[in-house]
Design a protein around this motif. Sequence first.
Motif, PDB file in Angstrom:
ATOM      1  N   SER A   1     -11.737 -29.127   1.722  1.00 46.24           N
ATOM      2  CA  SER A   1     -11.881 -29.663   0.413  1.00 46.24           C
ATOM      3  C   SER A   1     -11.143 -29.273  -0.554  1.00 46.24           C
ATOM      4  CB  SER A   1     -13.317 -29.815   0.483  1.00 46.24           C
ATOM      5  OG  SER A   1     -13.946 -28.529  -0.009  1.00 46.24           O
ATOM      6  N   CYS A   2     -10.247 -29.937  -1.426  1.00 50.33           N
ATOM      7  CA  CYS A   2      -9.585 -29.666  -2.468  1.00 50.33           C
ATOM      8  C   CYS A   2      -9.991 -30.006  -3.901  1.00 50.33           C
ATOM      9  CB  CYS A   2      -8.134 -29.645  -2.204  1.00 50.33           C
ATOM     10  SG  CYS A   2      -7.031 -29.138  -3.308  1.00 50.33           S
ATOM     11  N   LYS A   3      -9.968 -29.091  -4.876  1.00 53.24           N
ATOM     12  CA  LYS A   3     -10.431 -29.428  -6.044  1.00 53.24           C
ATOM     13  C   LYS A   3      -9.201 -29.862  -6.960  1.00 53.24           C
ATOM     14  CE  LYS A   3     -14.076 -26.117  -6.506  1.00 53.24           C
ATOM     15  NZ  LYS A   3     -14.554 -24.869  -7.503  1.00 53.24           N
TER      16      LYS A   3
ATOM     17  N   ASN B   1       0.800  -1.096   0.064  1.00 51.79           N
ATOM     18  CA  ASN B   1       0.191   0.103  -0.134  1.00 51.79           C
ATOM     19  C   ASN B   1       0.930   1.191  -0.111  1.00 51.79           C
ATOM     20  OD1 ASN B   1       0.856   0.303   2.527  1.00 51.79           O
ATOM     21  ND2 ASN B   1      -0.899   0.181   3.652  1.00 51.79           N
ATOM     22  N   LYS B   2       0.141   2.463   0.147  1.00 53.24           N
ATOM     23  CA  LYS B   2       1.078   3.757  -0.061  1.00 53.24           C
ATOM     24  C   LYS B   2       1.961   3.690   1.184  1.00 53.24           C
ATOM     25  CE  LYS B   2       0.589   7.269  -2.699  1.00 53.24           C
ATOM     26  NZ  LYS B   2       0.493   7.167  -4.400  1.00 53.24           N
ATOM     27  N   SER B   3       1.711   3.001   2.298  1.00 54.99           N
ATOM     28  CA  SER B   3       2.749   3.334   3.358  1.00 54.99           C
ATOM     29  C   SER B   3       3.761   2.238   3.313  1.00 54.99           C
ATOM     30  CB  SER B   3       1.797   3.218   4.682  1.00 54.99           C
ATOM     31  OG  SER B   3       1.003   4.229   4.741  1.00 54.99           O
ATOM     32  N   GLY B   4       3.466   1.458   2.218  1.00 56.36           N
ATOM     33  CA  GLY B   4       4.606   0.229   2.323  1.00 56.36           C
ATOM     34  C   GLY B   4       4.307  -0.904   2.965  1.00 56.36           C
ATOM     35  N   ALA B   5       3.062  -0.995   3.532  1.00 51.58           N
ATOM     36  CA  ALA B   5       2.778  -2.440   4.139  1.00 51.58           C
ATOM     37  C   ALA B   5       2.294  -3.245   3.189  1.00 51.58           C
ATOM     38  CB  ALA B   5       1.651  -1.867   5.253  1.00 51.58           C
ATOM     39  N   TRP B   6       2.799  -4.469   3.443  1.00 54.86           N
ATOM     40  CA  TRP B   6       2.243  -5.685   2.435  1.00 54.86           C
ATOM     41  C   TRP B   6       0.980  -6.176   2.917  1.00 54.86           C
ATOM     42  CZ3 TRP B   6       7.265  -9.227   1.500  1.00 54.86           C
ATOM     43  CH2 TRP B   6       8.309  -8.128   1.238  1.00 54.86           C
ATOM     44  N   LYS B   7       0.004  -6.461   2.119  1.00 53.87           N
ATOM     45  CA  LYS B   7      -1.306  -6.876   2.169  1.00 53.87           C
ATOM     46  C   LYS B   7      -1.821  -7.853   1.289  1.00 53.87           C
ATOM     47  CE  LYS B   7      -2.277  -3.325   4.974  1.00 53.87           C
ATOM     48  NZ  LYS B   7      -3.418  -2.482   5.089  1.00 53.87           N
ATOM     49  N   ILE B   8      -2.472  -8.769   1.817  1.00 58.38           N
ATOM     50  CA  ILE B   8      -2.856 -10.038   1.060  1.00 58.38           C
ATOM     51  C   ILE B   8      -3.926  -9.844   0.243  1.00 58.38           C
ATOM     52  CG2 ILE B   8      -3.495 -12.399   1.139  1.00 58.38           C
ATOM     53  CD1 ILE B   8      -1.610 -12.627   3.718  1.00 58.38           C
ATOM     54  N   MET B   9      -4.110 -10.339  -1.089  1.00 61.68           N
ATOM     55  CA  MET B   9      -5.294 -10.047  -1.705  1.00 61.68           C
ATOM     56  C   MET B   9      -5.347 -11.465  -2.677  1.00 61.68           C
ATOM     57  SD  MET B   9      -4.814  -7.718  -5.094  1.00 61.68           S
ATOM     58  CE  MET B   9      -6.316  -8.217  -5.830  1.00 61.68           C
ATOM     59  N   GLY B  10      -6.523 -11.608  -3.524  1.00 59.81           N
ATOM     60  CA  GLY B  10      -6.548 -12.482  -4.418  1.00 59.81           C
ATOM     61  C   GLY B  10      -7.041 -13.808  -3.968  1.00 59.81           C
ATOM     62  N   PHE B  11      -8.087 -13.919  -3.128  1.00 62.09           N
ATOM     63  CA  PHE B  11      -8.952 -14.967  -2.627  1.00 62.09           C
ATOM     64  C   PHE B  11      -9.875 -15.527  -3.624  1.00 62.09           C
ATOM     65  CE2 PHE B  11      -7.795 -12.383   0.999  1.00 62.09           C
ATOM     66  CZ  PHE B  11      -7.381 -13.182   1.854  1.00 62.09           C
ATOM     67  N   ASP B  12      -9.326 -15.782  -4.931  1.00 61.86           N
ATOM     68  CA  ASP B  12     -10.309 -16.371  -5.858  1.00 61.86           C
ATOM     69  C   ASP B  12     -10.148 -17.886  -5.442  1.00 61.86           C
ATOM     70  OD1 ASP B  12      -9.006 -13.995  -6.817  1.00 61.86           O
ATOM     71  OD2 ASP B  12      -9.658 -14.100  -8.740  1.00 61.86           O
ATOM     72  N   PHE B  13      -9.160 -18.595  -4.985  1.00 60.97           N
ATOM     73  CA  PHE B  13      -9.271 -20.031  -4.943  1.00 60.97           C
ATOM     74  C   PHE B  13      -8.992 -20.328  -3.392  1.00 60.97           C
ATOM     75  CE2 PHE B  13      -6.817 -18.783  -8.722  1.00 60.97           C
ATOM     76  CZ  PHE B  13      -7.968 -19.288  -9.773  1.00 60.97           C
ATOM     77  N   SER B  14      -9.525 -19.468  -2.668  1.00 61.52           N
ATOM     78  CA  SER B  14      -9.666 -19.654  -1.221  1.00 61.52           C
ATOM     79  C   SER B  14     -10.535 -20.841  -1.002  1.00 61.52           C
ATOM     80  CB  SER B  14      -9.851 -18.576  -0.371  1.00 61.52           C
ATOM     81  OG  SER B  14     -11.252 -18.097  -0.923  1.00 61.52           O
ATOM     82  N   ILE B  15     -10.060 -21.390   0.140  1.00 58.98           N
ATOM     83  CA  ILE B  15     -10.791 -22.829   0.684  1.00 58.98           C
ATOM     84  C   ILE B  15     -11.413 -22.534   2.242  1.00 58.98           C
ATOM     85  CG2 ILE B  15     -10.903 -25.216   0.782  1.00 58.98           C
ATOM     86  CD1 ILE B  15      -8.978 -25.370  -1.348  1.00 58.98           C
ATOM     87  N   SER B  16     -12.701 -22.774   2.518  1.00 64.65           N
ATOM     88  CA  SER B  16     -12.727 -22.348   3.777  1.00 64.65           C
ATOM     89  C   SER B  16     -12.794 -23.783   4.199  1.00 64.65           C
ATOM     90  CB  SER B  16     -14.261 -21.536   3.665  1.00 64.65           C
ATOM     91  OG  SER B  16     -14.276 -20.398   3.485  1.00 64.65           O
ATOM     92  N   SER B  17     -13.049 -23.863   5.583  1.00 65.38           N
ATOM     93  CA  SER B  17     -13.116 -25.147   6.533  1.00 65.38           C
ATOM     94  C   SER B  17     -14.722 -25.656   6.349  1.00 65.38           C
ATOM     95  CB  SER B  17     -12.786 -25.031   7.881  1.00 65.38           C
ATOM     96  OG  SER B  17     -12.987 -26.273   8.390  1.00 65.38           O
ATOM     97  N   ILE B  18     -14.500 -27.121   6.096  1.00 57.76           N
ATOM     98  CA  ILE B  18     -15.924 -27.653   6.181  1.00 57.76           C
ATOM     99  C   ILE B  18     -16.514 -27.482   7.270  1.00 57.76           C
ATOM    100  CG2 ILE B  18     -16.990 -29.873   5.620  1.00 57.76           C
ATOM    101  CD1 ILE B  18     -14.814 -30.598   3.723  1.00 57.76           C
TER     102      ILE B  18
END
Length: 919
Positions: free
Chosen positions: A214-216, A187-204
Amino acid sequence: MESMLNKLKSTVTKVTADMTSAVMGNPVTREFEVGRHIASGGPGMCWRIYNGTKKSTKQEVAVFVFDKKMVEKYQKFDKDQIIESLKRGVQQLTRLRHPRLLTVQHPLEESRDCLAFCTEPVFASLSNVLGQWDNLPSPVPTDIKDYKLYDVETKYGLLQISEGLSFLHSGVKMVHGNLCLENVILNKSGAWKIMGFDFSISSINPSDAEPKYSCKEWEPNLPPLCLPNPEYLAPEYILSVSCDAASDMYSLGVVMHAVFNEGKPVFQVNKHDIFKSFSRQLDQLTRLSPTMLNKIPEEVREHVKMLLSVTPNVRPDADQMTKIPFFDDVGAVTLAYFDSLFQRDNLQKSQFYKNLPKVLPKLPKRVVVYRILPALTSEFVNPDMVPFILPNVLLIAEECTKDEYVRLILPDLSPVFKQQEPVQILLIFLQKMDLLLTKTPPEDIKNSVLPMVYRALEAPSIQIQELCLNIIPTFANLIEYPSMKNALIPRIKSACLQTSSLAVRVNSLVCLGKILEYLDKWYVIDEILPFLQQIPSREPAVLMGVLGIYKCTFSHKKLGIPKEHLAAKSLPHLVSLSIDNNLNLNQFNSFMAVIKDMLTRMEAEHKTKLEQLHSMQEQQRSMNINTSQTNQSEETKRTPSPGNQIDEVFGGSSGSAGVNGKANGNSASAPQLNRMSLTLEEKQRLAKEQEQAAKLRNQPALAPQSIKPATPSTQAKDLTSCLLNNMTSLGSLSLTSPPRPGLIQGSTISAYPSTTPMGSMASHGYNPTMGFQTGGQGMRPPGPGLYGGMATTTSTPNFGALTHNQGSTNTPDMSALDSLFTSNKPKVSLNQMAPPKPTPGTTATPWLNQFGSAQPSQTAPMQGAPLAMGGVTSGFGMQANPFFSPQNFSQPTAAPVMNAGGGLRHSSSVNNDLKDLFG
């Protein structure tokens, strides 16, 4: 040049067109203003990142835009798959809120041409920073191309990713599924941020202690945007179709390897034969070569090796990774503390801010300015924390350029300038006043900084006033002269007069003494010195402060006190103070030393002035004397003989009179020149006159020319000159011819022709028939021949009249003409200049006996014989006329000769003289 401009124009047009076409029609543009394309990120670097602002609040944001044209090459099914995958990732990110996750400001909006959503301000993706410039504007922005990660940024960035994974694994029970460089955003302050949850998997079973995921199965036929990045995936994800939190930790190990290896992952994967590649990768991981990790720092190398382990159970979890010694760096800990600052109380914050100045010099400037400074300024809303925050902010300001200070710091400092509580704020600002005056623009100094100083001088706290007075001289040279003269000095004087504190009064005088050099001389004399006489206090410290100001003003080269002020005001004031009973001996001696110095200088200056004045007067007097002597000399040279003076009075223009006058003048002035010293100018003038006279002597004689008689003029005649010539002629004239018969009564024709050797006698004021004519003056009695034929006829001169009344004792009285002589010579009366009377009984001069018998007396009636001046007969006038023609005599007369003494030399023999003259 024209081609370059055209190229630039086309580039700008293209970029603007791309941006406009990509976002146009999207609902995001209703609330946000989309700006410049700055970066790219997300799965496959498919998201273009633009800077933007919110229209309502002007808040800065980043706009993520996915252009659907990128997937036009795919079939409709694949297109839909890609779009759905992207939507799912943004929606998942929008639901999650954590400092280590990218914050979404506006949810995803879809239009016919694009997908778009807004987040917190973004600098770039980690992939961009490490050299992957896909989907970036051309040319690549300089700030991205030249960006280099510092060690503290790398350590704290990896720590932030570990904390983000810890949040996902422990807090949300979710596996990211695609952790890679392009899904880590700076970000603008230089902090590292996570994005890209397109293939995220939640717990059953999220409620259970042990989550299950569960994995595809990997589908190589899907488009790349529909699959995670295989180079960062754990082997079990492909080979055994299983995943858990350990799979994300493997991805973290690959990310750490890439960060220290310029963005290169551990293995390159053949995406067309993914299974074979992973089988080969699995074998390499079991026999991991140390050379593959040689660029990773040694203190974290073992942990990276563990993260890349084939066995998931060997990999440390996210919580364990956040506690490894590698992240115990002081810079990383400091940045981590700032991120958790909102959880601390004021006491903890104050302790941290007190120690922060020791850490700031160890951190890179970019980290301090863009990471720490925003966190500090955000705490200005807490007045109790401002005294602890302000020193750190000003310390950072010292390392910033003026532009960075104005752009990043000053907007947050301006409200703080106006805060009066707590009082420590004023103290801190006063201690850093030189910094503020150096980097703050003049307008802000006038509106914000100087009013704060004025408030400090007027503060009720004596401590604040003392500190302000002690600090003002340190930055006085940075204050503009009008502000100092019109605002600062009056407040210092007011503080001195109104305070009851001796320390404040003394400090005021000391402050004035130190800033005198920045003031104008006459302002000090007119404002500061009179102010010293208004101070009522008589404490020794105050008196010595007054003495110090006098001494500084008196001895300073730029200032100084005029002697008039010393005599009239300064010395009387100092003398009165010097005898104060509160002074000790040393203090009295100090006063007397200054007083003596003032007296000495005043004496020297005034003495010099008087000496100069006296010298000028002497010079002027000498010039006047020289001028008067010169004038007298010139007057002496120009002084004519008595006859010439009379000529000038009567305005005569006789040629011979002028020549005689010049000769007489030269002869008269010569003795005068010899008797007095001549100046250089007079000598030069005399040399020129002698040279001119020599030239005249060397010129050939002029031949006489016949001139027609001119009409008689009415010009006034020089009677005095004629009279004097008559008298001199009487003593030298000698005629040897027999007496002529008297005039026949009534006859007007001369026996001899009348010739005038110098032309017409009328031009010299004479009539040929008479000795001189009166020019209309009533000088002779009227007679029949006065107006009738007198001007046109000639007459033989009557010489018999010369002997008439010789025996008479009455001589003509000529004293009336004495006033015609100049006053600068001794007066000689005309009676003295007349011929001497013969003594009674003696015989008249022999040459007078040569003339005939005596003529009838003046009282006898005479026809045609007019009278001359003063009763003298006309024969006297004709005989005295120097222009009378000698042919009218039977024998010519000799001219008088000047002797060396200036008198007349009489001939011993008249005949010899006439013979010598006429041969």
